[in-house]
Design an enzyme around this catalytic site. Structure first.
Site, PDB file in Angstrom:
ATOM      1  NE  ARG A   1      36.597  54.334  22.124  1.00 22.21           N
ATOM      2  CZ  ARG A   1      37.470  53.603  22.808  1.00 22.21           C
ATOM      3  NH1 ARG A   1      38.747  53.606  22.481  1.00 22.21           N
ATOM      4  NH2 ARG A   1      37.081  52.866  23.820  1.00 22.21           N
TER       5      ARG A   1
ATOM      6  CG  ASP B   1      35.970  50.135  25.659  1.00 23.83           C
ATOM      7  OD1 ASP B   1      34.867  50.178  26.227  1.00 23.83           O
ATOM      8  OD2 ASP B   1      36.090  50.251  24.428  1.00 23.83           O
ATOM      9  CG  ASP B   2      32.607  49.351  28.342  1.00 21.22           C
ATOM     10  OD1 ASP B   2      32.486  50.515  27.926  1.00 21.22           O
ATOM     11  OD2 ASP B   2      32.007  48.380  27.836  1.00 21.22           O
TER      12      ASP B   2
ATOM     13  CB  CYS C   1      32.805  53.323  22.687  1.00 17.09           C
ATOM     14  SG  CYS C   1      32.514  51.918  23.780  1.00 17.09           S
TER      15      CYS C   1
ATOM     16  CG  ASP D   1      35.309  53.907  26.814  1.00 18.24           C
ATOM     17  OD1 ASP D   1      35.093  53.370  27.921  1.00 18.24           O
ATOM     18  OD2 ASP D   1      35.019  53.366  25.732  1.00 18.24           O
ATOM     19  CG  ASN D   2      31.858  54.044  28.600  1.00 18.99           C
ATOM     20  OD1 ASN D   2      32.008  54.013  27.381  1.00 18.99           O
ATOM     21  ND2 ASN D   2      31.860  52.942  29.338  1.00 18.99           N
TER      22      ASN D   2
ATOM     23  CE  LYS E   1      35.780  50.388  21.098  1.00 14.81           C
ATOM     24  NZ  LYS E   1      34.917  49.949  22.218  1.00 14.81           N
TER      25      LYS E   1
ATOM     26  CG  HIS F   1      33.727  46.848  24.865  1.00 14.47           C
ATOM     27  ND1 HIS F   1      33.066  45.860  24.174  1.00 14.47           N
ATOM     28  CD2 HIS F   1      33.007  47.984  24.673  1.00 14.47           C
ATOM     29  CE1 HIS F   1      31.992  46.374  23.581  1.00 14.47           C
ATOM     30  NE2 HIS F   1      31.930  47.659  23.878  1.00 14.47           N
TER      31      HIS F   1
ATOM     32  CG  HIS G   1      34.085  52.435  18.224  1.00 14.58           C
ATOM     33  ND1 HIS G   1      33.446  52.275  19.428  1.00 14.58           N
ATOM     34  CD2 HIS G   1      33.198  52.043  17.276  1.00 14.58           C
ATOM     35  CE1 HIS G   1      32.230  51.806  19.235  1.00 14.58           C
ATOM     36  NE2 HIS G   1      32.050  51.660  17.920  1.00 14.58           N
TER      37      HIS G   1
ATOM     38  CE  LYS H   1      29.172  51.186  26.511  1.00 12.19           C
ATOM     39  NZ  LYS H   1      29.867  49.968  26.019  1.00 12.19           N
TER      40      LYS H   1
END
Length: 553
Positions: free
Chosen positions: A84, A42-43, A80, A339-340, A139, A233, A141, A383
């Site tokens: 996903r 994540d991130d 995010c 994810d980004n 996660k 994240h 989300h 992001k």
């Protein structure tokens, strides 16, 4: 010791092209179908691991890349929940119902539903129907609070958080919904003895993933395992000893470290030497203008971030060792991606708040724009945005039984996207992607199988790739990319010659821009893309309607 690969996978690969020609569809491979493991972090920025240029040591990820394939142009979405949704469904986010985060629920909209809609299926649903054991950790989300938890979207086993932002069993929980985990649908306190009471979540999610693999093996089933790590994240948190190992290692500052990463990327072949390093944004100060105490604070922030990357790497080592010990590594496709792009929220100064040491369980730390610029080396933006810095991910594919030795350690430079993962899974497993599921019509897959890339062959992509998030737009067709920051004019780039997006060619190639804008508009109409209602965002992704974040340059 890893078992010698059985003959069946080799024969399978040899005859698959012939069977496809004879049958015109995916090959059913019976008991030797590959396992699939997707690890989504994540991130994390494009350059944050060693084999993509980072100074942060990531020996396990580097080894995974050395035995597999690195994609140099793999795309995610800029956020995010949309990523996903796209990853798990093979659709664009709005088609799946997740045009923004799962907190945005507008029943009358086309794509802002805050949950996965009945018009999509997940990879877990498709593979479970094909006889796979399906499990996820980490996660979610994707609208658990709105009625679409993982255990109702195809996952037989799950240990998940609703949103992420979970690192320790006892920590400061700033966001509602982060004080519990869910084990196979049962809500449990994070420090429940059933889960464990002394853990860091990056390890926890890997450990439970391997427990679920054991269940699959006990049932003699191939498995699909989705590990959705919360790291890196915010709030940035890591074990104290890992943070301590990384202190003082970034005092050379973001300017010099960006230059070093860029040089390393050129050396590795990850980026082309003709692409200039994007300039440091105007909002970011030069490192040399910071006072000694500010430099120390920034190093403290980066020490936590690097520790989180280090923990991700260690978890990959644990995952690979666990699969190898169980005799499952050879015939398991492992996909690793983010994810980004890197997250600049927190502004140029980042945020250091809360109690206790920076990066501890009671602190609240955001990386900020200066270090996110390093994370996204050599690209522009972050992001939220659809310039390359927001949508480019390091992506590693590792599958010993399905990837020739000539491809291992190599680079794949064809563009690929999250929408391709579903198509790849269907192709490799012989699963059937449904036209109907539980009485609802299902939208067709948008992506293409990546299997040809594993063999060094062209991907059969016939349509452009598209993006939209918060009014930020992009479309890529071949070498051309048309991109727009919301309320700004369109920009046009020749990505083959200028992937860092430094030379806007829209005035010179208006014909290309007009054609691509029409492609984008046609896609938006068919893909349920709602017009973005606002607000606008700062250059680091913060809502302009909200008070400025507290930062210290």
């Amino acid at each position: 010791m890893q078992r010698t690969p059985p003959l069946a996978p080799i024969l399978r690969l040899a005859v698959a092209p012939l069977l496809l020609l004879l049958g015109g569809g995916s090959v059913a491979w019976g008991a030797s179908r590959p396992n699939i493991v997707v690890v989504l972090v994540d991130d994390m920025g494009f350059s944050d691991i060693g084999c993509y240029g980072s100074e942060i040591p990531t020996p396990h990820l580097d080894a995974l890349a050395a035995g597999g394939l690195r994609f140099t142009q793999f795309y995610n979405t800029p956020r995010c929940s949309p990523t996903r949704a796209s990853l798990l469904t093979g659709l664009y986010p709005h088609q799946a119902g997740m045009g923004w985060l799962d907190a945005k629920v507008e029943p009358s909209s086309q794509g802002f539903h805050g949950k996965l809609l009945p018009r999509c299926v997940t990879m877990a649903e498709v593979l479970r129907e094909a006889g796979y054991f399906t499990a996820m950790t980490g996660k979610w989300h994707l609208g658990q609070q709105n009625g679409t938890p993982p255990w109702e979207r195809g996952f037989t086993r799950s240990l998940n958080s609703r949103y992420g932002e979970v690192y320790f069993p006892k920590e400061y929980d700033r966001r509602p919904g982060t004080d519990h985990l869910y084990l196979n649908g049962r809500e449990l306190p994070k420090d429940s003895p059933e889960i464990g009471q002394d853990w860091y979540s990056t390890d926890l999610f890997t450990d439970w993933g391997l427990k679920f693999v054991d269940e699959a093996r006990a049932e003699n089933k191939p498995f699909f395992l989705y590990i959705a790590q919360g790291a890196v994240h915010f709030p940035l948190r890591a074990p104290a000893e890992s943070i301590e190992r990384n202190r003082g290692k970034h005092l050379d500052g973001w300017d010099l470290l960006r230059e070093r990463r860029h040089a390393r990327q050129i050396e590795l072949g990850i980026v082309d030497s003709q692409w200039p390093l994007s300039p440091r944004p105007a909002d970011c100060p030069a490192w040399d203008t910071r006072t000694a105490d500010r430099k120390q604070r920034f190093d403290d922030i980066m020490a936590v971030y690097a520790a989180m990357v280090e923990q991700i790497d260690a978890s990959i080592g644990k995952l690979v060792a666990g699969l190898k010990q169980r005799g499952e590594l050879d015939n398991t496709l492992i996909l690793f991606l983010s994810d980004n792009g890197g997250n600049a929220e927190g502004g140029p100064g980042g945020i250091t708040d809360g109690e206790g040491p920076i990066g501890g369980p009671q602190s609240y730390v955001l990386l900020g724009m200066n270090w996110a610029t390093l994370a996204n080396t050599p690209f522009r933006r972050y992001k939220h945005f659809t310039h390359e810095g927001g949508i480019s991910t390091a992506a590693i594919a590792h599958w010993p039984a399905g990837m020739g030795t000539d491809r291992r350690g190599g680079l794949e430079k064809q563009p690929a996207h999250l929408i391709d993962v579903m198509a790849t899974a269907v192709d490799l497993t012989g699963a059937k992607y449904p036209a109907q599921f539980h009485g609802a019509a299902i939208l067709p897959m948008e992506g293409v199988s990546l299997r040809p890339a594993f063999a060094g062959q062209p991907l059969e992509r016939r349509r452009p790739l598209f993006w939209e998030h918060e009014g930020n737009k992009a479309v890529r067709l071949g070498r051309w990319k048309l991109v727009q920051k919301w309320q700004d004019p369109w920009e046009l780039y020749d990505i083959d010659a200028d992937r860092t997006e430094q030379h806007n060619l829209i005035a010179e190639r208006r014909d290309v821009a007009v054609r691509l804008e029409k492609e984008w508009n046609d896609w938006a109409q068919r893909a349920f893309v709602d017009p973005w209602p606002g607000p606008d965002h700062t250059n680091w992704g913060q809502d302009i309607t909200t008070p400025p974040a507290r930062t210290a340059n």
